[in-house]
Scaffold this active site. Structure first.
Site, PDB file in Angstrom:
ATOM      1  N   ARG A 147     -28.046 -13.274 -38.427  1.00 14.59           N
ATOM      2  CA  ARG A 147     -27.642 -12.195 -38.614  1.00 14.59           C
ATOM      3  C   ARG A 147     -28.622 -11.127 -39.578  1.00 14.59           C
ATOM      4  O   ARG A 147     -28.109 -10.342 -39.137  1.00 14.59           O
ATOM      5  CB  ARG A 147     -26.078 -12.319 -39.503  1.00 14.59           C
ATOM      6  CG  ARG A 147     -24.840 -12.881 -38.517  1.00 14.59           C
ATOM      7  CD  ARG A 147     -24.150 -13.062 -39.080  1.00 14.59           C
ATOM      8  NE  ARG A 147     -23.515 -11.418 -39.520  1.00 14.59           N
ATOM      9  CZ  ARG A 147     -22.190 -11.506 -39.929  1.00 14.59           C
ATOM     10  NH1 ARG A 147     -21.555 -12.077 -40.946  1.00 14.59           N
ATOM     11  NH2 ARG A 147     -21.139 -10.027 -40.240  1.00 14.59           N
ATOM     12  N   CYS A 159     -23.275  -8.783 -48.308  1.00 14.71           N
ATOM     13  CA  CYS A 159     -22.853  -9.089 -47.228  1.00 14.71           C
ATOM     14  C   CYS A 159     -22.575  -8.807 -46.070  1.00 14.71           C
ATOM     15  O   CYS A 159     -22.947  -7.704 -45.870  1.00 14.71           O
ATOM     16  CB  CYS A 159     -22.020 -10.976 -47.972  1.00 14.71           C
ATOM     17  SG  CYS A 159     -20.698  -9.981 -48.360  1.00 14.71           S
TER      18      CYS A 159
END
Length: 280
Positions: A175, A235
């Protein structure tokens, strides 16, 4: 005081004259609600708190899990029996992310004695810890949030920290590189951020790696805990990043949390995005 507690240590604490308040924060991203599994079996005396409904504000431009209203958060904690003068232990189903988010919020809001059960529910049952389906009746607590005890970043602050200090991206490496993005509208990372997947902080059973190993890991990333070295973490929505902040605390490294994280960052199309394995 260590920010985590083992199952054996918790058993001893619960048998003491001053047992901690227990909070059950079982949560699964995109999964079923945690309350049914709590009602089926939880640590004796534990009160369930819903991460989505009670520990986060309304999703939107501030991210998928923005901070809730401070007054509402205080009311939730008081209903759960949280007192300013009594220790709190939080746990979840084992991943540790939801428990860490609750740990961070209570510490940020000024509670002095909060710990996470290392390994969560699985660690408790592995030690033959009892579970019960009885829903406890708890006396209302007196905790009043006084925010600011832990450092907090907004989007501009995260961007600035990536330039002058160390901003860690706690998401999975793919990611970070922008190869996949299963949740948010844009793939990639905040320019200048360094990849540091939260999953690498724990062992196969979900418990934190020894403090010395975490210290070495973060030192390799540039987070040494030395004065003048600023560290921040983000995050997807400020949940797994809280787990990274907790791991850093175990290693003795203070760090700020960017609560809005990638979900807030990408809500503004004018914010820059980097891809690939390098921070730039």
């Amino acid at each position: 005081m260590k920010p985590i507690i083992t199952a054996v240590e918790l058993m001893s604490a619960l048998a003491s004259e001053r047992p901690p308040t227990l909070l059950d924060i079982r949560y699964q991203l995109g999964g079923p609600p945690g309350r049914p599994v709590y009602e089926a079996g939880h640590l004796p005396g534990a009160v369930y708190v819903d991460l989505d409904a009670e520990l986060a504000g309304t999703p939107g431009e501030r991210g998928r899990h923005p901070l809730p209203d401070t007054g509402e958060f205080g009311a939730v904690m008081r209903r759960a029996g949280v007192r300013s003068d009594r220790p709190v232990v939080v746990y979840d189903g084992g991943q540790g992310w939801a428990a860490a988010r609750t740990w961070w919020m209570l510490r940020w809001a000024g509670h002095q004695d909060v710990r996470v059960l290392d390994g969560g529910l699985a660690a408790w049952t592995a030690r033959d810890g009892l579970l019960t389906a009885e829903i406890p009746s708890v006396k209302e607590g007196d905790f009043v949030p006084r925010p600011g005890a832990l450092p907090l970043l907004d989007a501009d602050g995260a961007a600035a920290l990536a330039r002058r200090g160390l901003l860690l991206d706690a998401r999975a490496a793919e990611r970070y590189r922008g190869e996949v993005e299963p949740i948010d509208p844009v793939a990639g990372h905040i320019p200048g951020a360094v990849s540091a997947p939260t999953a690498e902080n724990v062992t196969g059973d979900g418990r934190f790696r020894p403090a010395a190993e975490l210290t070495a890991r973060f030192a390799e990333l540039g987070a040494t805990g030395e004065p003048g070295t600023e560290v921040g973490v983000y995050c997807g929505s400020g949940v797994s990043a809280a787990h990274q902040v907790l791991a850093l605390a175990v290693a003795g490294v203070p760090a700020a949390l960017y609560v809005g994280s990638w979900s807030e960052w990408t809500a503004d199309p004018t914010r820059p995005v980097a891809t690939g394995p390098q921070p730039g």
